[in-house]
Design a protein around this motif. Structure first.
Motif, PDB file in Angstrom:
ATOM      1  N   ASP A  11     122.148  98.843 -45.892  1.00  0.00           N
ATOM      2  CA  ASP A  11     121.824  98.184 -47.158  1.00  0.00           C
ATOM      3  C   ASP A  11     120.680  98.930 -47.841  1.00  0.00           C
ATOM      4  O   ASP A  11     119.649  99.201 -47.224  1.00  0.00           O
ATOM      5  CB  ASP A  11     121.392  96.735 -46.927  1.00  0.00           C
ATOM      6  N   LEU A  12     120.887  99.244 -49.109  1.00  0.00           N
ATOM      7  CA  LEU A  12     119.819  99.813 -49.925  1.00  0.00           C
ATOM      8  C   LEU A  12     119.277  98.682 -50.780  1.00  0.00           C
ATOM      9  O   LEU A  12     120.037  98.035 -51.506  1.00  0.00           O
ATOM     10  CB  LEU A  12     120.354 100.936 -50.818  1.00  0.00           C
ATOM     11  N   PRO A  13     117.978  98.407 -50.718  1.00  0.00           N
ATOM     12  CA  PRO A  13     117.415  97.242 -51.390  1.00  0.00           C
ATOM     13  C   PRO A  13     117.198  97.414 -52.897  1.00  0.00           C
ATOM     14  O   PRO A  13     116.347  96.776 -53.484  1.00  0.00           O
ATOM     15  CB  PRO A  13     116.087  97.044 -50.662  1.00  0.00           C
ATOM     16  N   PHE A  14     117.938  98.289 -53.513  1.00  0.00           N
ATOM     17  CA  PHE A  14     117.799  98.530 -54.946  1.00  0.00           C
ATOM     18  C   PHE A  14     119.123  99.038 -55.486  1.00  0.00           C
ATOM     19  O   PHE A  14     120.007  99.409 -54.728  1.00  0.00           O
ATOM     20  CB  PHE A  14     116.697  99.567 -55.214  1.00  0.00           C
ATOM     21  N   ARG A  15     119.254  99.019 -56.771  1.00  0.00           N
ATOM     22  CA  ARG A  15     120.431  99.583 -57.420  1.00  0.00           C
ATOM     23  C   ARG A  15     120.006 100.774 -58.252  1.00  0.00           C
ATOM     24  O   ARG A  15     118.892 100.817 -58.761  1.00  0.00           O
ATOM     25  CB  ARG A  15     121.103  98.557 -58.321  1.00  0.00           C
ATOM     26  N   LEU A  16     120.891 101.720 -58.361  1.00  0.00           N
ATOM     27  CA  LEU A  16     120.672 102.884 -59.202  1.00  0.00           C
ATOM     28  C   LEU A  16     121.755 102.906 -60.263  1.00  0.00           C
ATOM     29  O   LEU A  16     122.911 102.581 -59.980  1.00  0.00           O
ATOM     30  CB  LEU A  16     120.751 104.171 -58.376  1.00  0.00           C
ATOM     31  N   THR A  17     121.404 103.301 -61.470  1.00  0.00           N
ATOM     32  CA  THR A  17     122.421 103.433 -62.509  1.00  0.00           C
ATOM     33  C   THR A  17     123.261 104.671 -62.220  1.00  0.00           C
ATOM     34  O   THR A  17     122.829 105.594 -61.519  1.00  0.00           O
ATOM     35  CB  THR A  17     121.776 103.578 -63.901  1.00  0.00           C
ATOM     36  N   HIS A  18     124.459 104.694 -62.770  1.00  0.00           N
ATOM     37  CA  HIS A  18     125.312 105.872 -62.610  1.00  0.00           C
ATOM     38  C   HIS A  18     124.636 107.095 -63.218  1.00  0.00           C
ATOM     39  O   HIS A  18     124.746 108.199 -62.695  1.00  0.00           O
ATOM     40  CB  HIS A  18     126.669 105.634 -63.262  1.00  0.00           C
ATOM     41  N   GLU A  19     123.921 106.883 -64.316  1.00  0.00           N
ATOM     42  CA  GLU A  19     123.203 107.987 -64.952  1.00  0.00           C
ATOM     43  C   GLU A  19     122.133 108.558 -64.012  1.00  0.00           C
ATOM     44  O   GLU A  19     122.002 109.768 -63.857  1.00  0.00           O
ATOM     45  CB  GLU A  19     122.566 107.525 -66.250  1.00  0.00           C
ATOM     46  N   ARG A  20     121.383 107.688 -63.361  1.00  0.00           N
ATOM     47  CA  ARG A  20     120.312 108.141 -62.450  1.00  0.00           C
ATOM     48  C   ARG A  20     120.897 108.854 -61.236  1.00  0.00           C
ATOM     49  O   ARG A  20     120.381 109.883 -60.801  1.00  0.00           O
ATOM     50  CB  ARG A  20     119.455 106.946 -62.015  1.00  0.00           C
ATOM     51  N   ILE A  21     121.983 108.316 -60.683  1.00  0.00           N
ATOM     52  CA  ILE A  21     122.637 108.976 -59.548  1.00  0.00           C
ATOM     53  C   ILE A  21     123.115 110.363 -59.967  1.00  0.00           C
ATOM     54  O   ILE A  21     122.946 111.335 -59.232  1.00  0.00           O
ATOM     55  CB  ILE A  21     123.802 108.118 -59.008  1.00  0.00           C
ATOM     56  N   GLY A  22     123.690 110.455 -61.164  1.00  0.00           N
ATOM     57  CA  GLY A  22     124.127 111.753 -61.680  1.00  0.00           C
ATOM     58  C   GLY A  22     122.984 112.743 -61.778  1.00  0.00           C
ATOM     59  O   GLY A  22     123.127 113.913 -61.415  1.00  0.00           O
ATOM     60  N   GLU A  23     121.826 112.280 -62.241  1.00  0.00           N
ATOM     61  CA  GLU A  23     120.645 113.146 -62.314  1.00  0.00           C
ATOM     62  C   GLU A  23     120.238 113.620 -60.926  1.00  0.00           C
ATOM     63  O   GLU A  23     119.871 114.780 -60.733  1.00  0.00           O
ATOM     64  CB  GLU A  23     119.480 112.397 -62.958  1.00  0.00           C
TER      65      GLU A  23
END
Length: 68
Positions: A11-23
């Motif tokens: 489990d990762l206790p946060f979410r990342l936007t698709h844009e941030r993951i892409g970066e």
């Protein structure tokens, strides 16, 4: 390193936007969205509704270069 084991899943206790993951991985948001769709379809990632976390399957985490 930022996640915690919950049974076999991580489990990762946060979410990342698709844009941030892409970066972070050096690709576009559109490509990231396509990849995430494939990962979710393969049941390697779950996004529990109403929670601010991600669940990653053992196969995805254990195969990561920094998993050790």
């Amino acid at each position: 390193r930022l996640g915690r084991r919950c049974g076999p899943w991580c489990d990762l206790p946060f979410r990342l936007t698709h844009e941030r993951i892409g970066e972070l991985i050096g690709t576009t948001r559109v490509t990231t969205t396509r990849l995430i769709s494939r990962i979710r379809a393969a049941d390697l990632m779950q996004v529990p509704s109403g929670e601010t976390s991600l669940r990653l399957a053992p196969a995805l985490v254990d195969g990561a270069p920094l998993a050790a």
